[in-house]
Design a protein around this motif. Sequence first.
Motif, PDB file in Angstrom:
ATOM      1  N   SER A 170       0.847  -1.299   0.095  1.00  0.00           N
ATOM      2  CA  SER A 170       0.118  -0.004   0.031  1.00  0.00           C
ATOM      3  C   SER A 170       0.762   1.191   0.136  1.00  0.00           C
ATOM      4  O   SER A 170       1.618   1.236   0.790  1.00  0.00           O
ATOM      5  CB  SER A 170      -1.041   0.144   1.259  1.00  0.00           C
ATOM      6  N   PHE A 171       0.558   2.036  -0.667  1.00  0.00           N
ATOM      7  CA  PHE A 171       1.265   3.185  -0.766  1.00  0.00           C
ATOM      8  C   PHE A 171       0.103   4.587  -0.566  1.00  0.00           C
ATOM      9  O   PHE A 171      -0.897   4.591  -0.998  1.00  0.00           O
ATOM     10  CB  PHE A 171       1.639   3.800  -2.474  1.00  0.00           C
ATOM     11  N   ASP A 172       0.568   5.497   0.283  1.00  0.00           N
ATOM     12  CA  ASP A 172      -0.178   6.436   0.780  1.00  0.00           C
ATOM     13  C   ASP A 172       0.540   7.471   1.348  1.00  0.00           C
ATOM     14  O   ASP A 172       1.577   7.610   1.900  1.00  0.00           O
ATOM     15  CB  ASP A 172      -1.215   6.059   1.938  1.00  0.00           C
ATOM     16  N   GLY A 173      -0.281   8.853   1.237  1.00  0.00           N
ATOM     17  CA  GLY A 173       0.609  10.056   1.530  1.00  0.00           C
ATOM     18  C   GLY A 173      -0.233  10.652   2.787  1.00  0.00           C
ATOM     19  O   GLY A 173      -1.549  10.529   2.952  1.00  0.00           O
ATOM     20  N   ALA A 174       0.752  11.253   3.596  1.00  0.00           N
ATOM     21  CA  ALA A 174       0.085  11.928   4.778  1.00  0.00           C
ATOM     22  C   ALA A 174       0.509  13.415   4.688  1.00  0.00           C
ATOM     23  O   ALA A 174       1.949  13.539   4.776  1.00  0.00           O
ATOM     24  CB  ALA A 174       0.518  11.149   5.966  1.00  0.00           C
ATOM     25  N   GLU A 175      -0.184  14.502   4.655  1.00  0.00           N
ATOM     26  CA  GLU A 175       0.295  15.600   4.438  1.00  0.00           C
ATOM     27  C   GLU A 175       0.861  16.244   6.013  1.00  0.00           C
ATOM     28  O   GLU A 175       0.171  16.027   6.910  1.00  0.00           O
ATOM     29  CB  GLU A 175      -1.019  16.600   4.220  1.00  0.00           C
ATOM     30  N   ILE A 176       2.055  16.729   5.874  1.00  0.00           N
ATOM     31  CA  ILE A 176       2.784  17.269   6.981  1.00  0.00           C
ATOM     32  C   ILE A 176       2.789  18.749   6.880  1.00  0.00           C
ATOM     33  O   ILE A 176       3.096  19.485   8.188  1.00  0.00           O
ATOM     34  CB  ILE A 176       4.202  16.634   7.344  1.00  0.00           C
ATOM     35  N   LYS A 177       2.602  19.469   5.840  1.00  0.00           N
ATOM     36  CA  LYS A 177       2.792  20.850   5.570  1.00  0.00           C
ATOM     37  C   LYS A 177       1.874  21.339   4.927  1.00  0.00           C
ATOM     38  O   LYS A 177       1.938  20.969   3.557  1.00  0.00           O
ATOM     39  CB  LYS A 177       4.229  21.347   5.349  1.00  0.00           C
ATOM     40  N   HIS A 178       1.159  22.412   5.090  1.00  0.00           N
ATOM     41  CA  HIS A 178       0.241  22.985   3.999  1.00  0.00           C
ATOM     42  C   HIS A 178       0.158  24.673   4.438  1.00  0.00           C
ATOM     43  O   HIS A 178      -0.326  24.942   5.419  1.00  0.00           O
ATOM     44  CB  HIS A 178      -1.159  22.379   4.292  1.00  0.00           C
ATOM     45  N   SER A 179       0.470  25.468   3.650  1.00  0.00           N
ATOM     46  CA  SER A 179       0.770  26.626   3.491  1.00  0.00           C
ATOM     47  C   SER A 179       0.503  27.352   2.301  1.00  0.00           C
ATOM     48  O   SER A 179       0.467  26.649   1.296  1.00  0.00           O
ATOM     49  CB  SER A 179       2.267  27.120   4.210  1.00  0.00           C
ATOM     50  N   LYS A 180       0.498  28.608   2.311  1.00  0.00           N
ATOM     51  CA  LYS A 180       0.334  29.066   0.823  1.00  0.00           C
ATOM     52  C   LYS A 180       1.532  28.960   0.067  1.00  0.00           C
ATOM     53  O   LYS A 180       1.435  29.056  -1.204  1.00  0.00           O
ATOM     54  CB  LYS A 180       0.127  30.727   1.052  1.00  0.00           C
ATOM     55  N   LYS A 181       2.595  28.924   0.647  1.00  0.00           N
ATOM     56  CA  LYS A 181       3.990  28.859  -0.002  1.00  0.00           C
ATOM     57  C   LYS A 181       4.259  27.487  -0.510  1.00  0.00           C
ATOM     58  O   LYS A 181       4.928  27.048  -1.378  1.00  0.00           O
ATOM     59  CB  LYS A 181       5.013  29.398   0.390  1.00  0.00           C
ATOM     60  N   GLN A 182       3.837  26.519   0.392  1.00  0.00           N
ATOM     61  CA  GLN A 182       4.250  25.227   0.297  1.00  0.00           C
ATOM     62  C   GLN A 182       3.283  24.281   0.873  1.00  0.00           C
ATOM     63  O   GLN A 182       2.459  24.261   1.779  1.00  0.00           O
ATOM     64  CB  GLN A 182       5.667  25.117   1.026  1.00  0.00           C
ATOM     65  N   LYS A 183       3.094  23.111   0.128  1.00  0.00           N
ATOM     66  CA  LYS A 183       2.274  21.872   0.304  1.00  0.00           C
ATOM     67  C   LYS A 183       3.193  20.698   0.224  1.00  0.00           C
ATOM     68  O   LYS A 183       3.689  20.379  -0.787  1.00  0.00           O
ATOM     69  CB  LYS A 183       1.231  21.759  -0.415  1.00  0.00           C
ATOM     70  N   CYS A 184       3.257  19.896   1.431  1.00  0.00           N
ATOM     71  CA  CYS A 184       4.248  18.658   1.207  1.00  0.00           C
ATOM     72  C   CYS A 184       3.623  17.600   2.180  1.00  0.00           C
ATOM     73  O   CYS A 184       2.856  17.698   3.226  1.00  0.00           O
ATOM     74  CB  CYS A 184       5.422  19.070   1.873  1.00  0.00           C
ATOM     75  N   SER A 185       3.892  16.242   1.796  1.00  0.00           N
ATOM     76  CA  SER A 185       3.472  15.124   2.263  1.00  0.00           C
ATOM     77  C   SER A 185       4.500  14.084   2.463  1.00  0.00           C
ATOM     78  O   SER A 185       5.601  14.178   1.732  1.00  0.00           O
ATOM     79  CB  SER A 185       2.287  14.409   1.527  1.00  0.00           C
ATOM     80  N   VAL A 186       4.368  13.217   3.396  1.00  0.00           N
ATOM     81  CA  VAL A 186       5.344  12.085   3.365  1.00  0.00           C
ATOM     82  C   VAL A 186       4.500  10.967   2.818  1.00  0.00           C
ATOM     83  O   VAL A 186       3.287  10.404   3.434  1.00  0.00           O
ATOM     84  CB  VAL A 186       5.514  11.796   4.846  1.00  0.00           C
ATOM     85  N   ILE A 187       5.048  10.610   1.755  1.00  0.00           N
ATOM     86  CA  ILE A 187       4.514   9.438   0.979  1.00  0.00           C
ATOM     87  C   ILE A 187       4.999   7.891   1.487  1.00  0.00           C
ATOM     88  O   ILE A 187       6.239   7.876   1.074  1.00  0.00           O
ATOM     89  CB  ILE A 187       4.458   9.509  -0.538  1.00  0.00           C
TER      90      ILE A 187
END
Length: 429
Positions: A22-39
């Motif tokens: 199973s592959f799945d992403g969990a968002e750890i940062k969400h801002s106006k400048k940056q959106k990032c997940s740990v997949i």
Amino acid sequence: MKERHIAKNRNVDCDDMIIISSFDGAEIKHSKKQKCSVISFSSSMFTASMLNTKQVTAGQTSNILTWQQVLAKEDKYIMQQSSKDYFRDRKRLLDGNSERNSSNKIFCYDCHDGKMIYQLLQCSMWNRKHSPFIICKCSRNEGVENNGTHQCNIFSDQEYEDLWNRSKRRWQLKATTEATHRDWCDLNNFGVTHFGIHPSLFPISTIRFDVFHLCCSVTKMIMGYIRGLILKQSSTLKKEFSEKILMKIWNDFLVVCWNSNMKFNIFQGNELSVFVSNIKQICCFMNEHFQKTDEIVNFTRALSVFPEIFSFVKITYIHDKETYKKQLELFENNVAEFYACGRSTFLANGKETFYCHALRYYSPVIAKDTFERHGLGIGIFSMQGFERRNKESKNMASRFLTNNIKSPKLLVNNLRRLFMKYFFDIMHG
């Protein structure tokens, strides 16, 4: 993973080996400048005998190894580049089945949420007009309108590869944009494009739809329809429904979310399960307080069979094969009736979703195949354990996240901690 089972004195050679990835992403940062997940890329390994003797459970997090993580957005380029080595290695592993001296084989399955499957395959998305479904030739709402006579034609691996190659040939011959080509594939190629992973590496016969997200999605759809009916009524009836039903199963905050017409994303899996277990009381309330129109009659009929559907897809152990065969037959009848009643209610006006289609047409086929091949229930294909492992990964990443989010040490340390937890759970759990 095999060595860990051996260390726990579990016999891994007496039965076919089942590997669920199973592959799945969990968002750890969400801002106006940056959106990032740990997949996270994780796998679980077990045999049917391990499950039936309860040495392990299908959703046991201690039996899940996270072997790779990527810090990025979930898009097609990232997913294809980060998973290509896995699919190549898996193909070599499966090709080796024919060379094994033992009669036991290795079965590899892909159990991702809907978003991830669409990212890997790059077929027509679930909001497309004509062919939004992943592994079949069905058009949108075709299965709803012709529920009694409709035949869902699921692709064979060869059929899917032929369509993949057809998309590629047209792309090479026609000077067109990707968006225009996707429109053509949606209308003329059953939604299959060549932008995803090659079918020889990722055959669609390995796809198993996650029953955890499936149940949550369909339950939320039903909840939304019930809430729509209730909120149209008088304030007295809305208050009575809250007091007699909602306040007995949820806390005050969730009741406020319901009455404020907020999205159901706040609801957790156990809270949705409690709702399903109280559907009988909801049906009684609606029969008592609503006029018996065709809409109410059909909707309460659909509600009455849903708890049995919900219970069946969670079955992992099969204690008596004859009993399970009867349960499987009942499940097929229940999902057919669920769709028949939903045609004029919650599925009307093109509201059929990907997960609804999977429940009605894919799940009976997968359940039968899983029973005949492994003697197990469809409940083994659940991401619930993977979701918990991803939550642990997200917490670890968020805790040690620095301003330099691209620091290579972040994921290295995170994977080290996850492996230590995996090792500890297996060896001492």
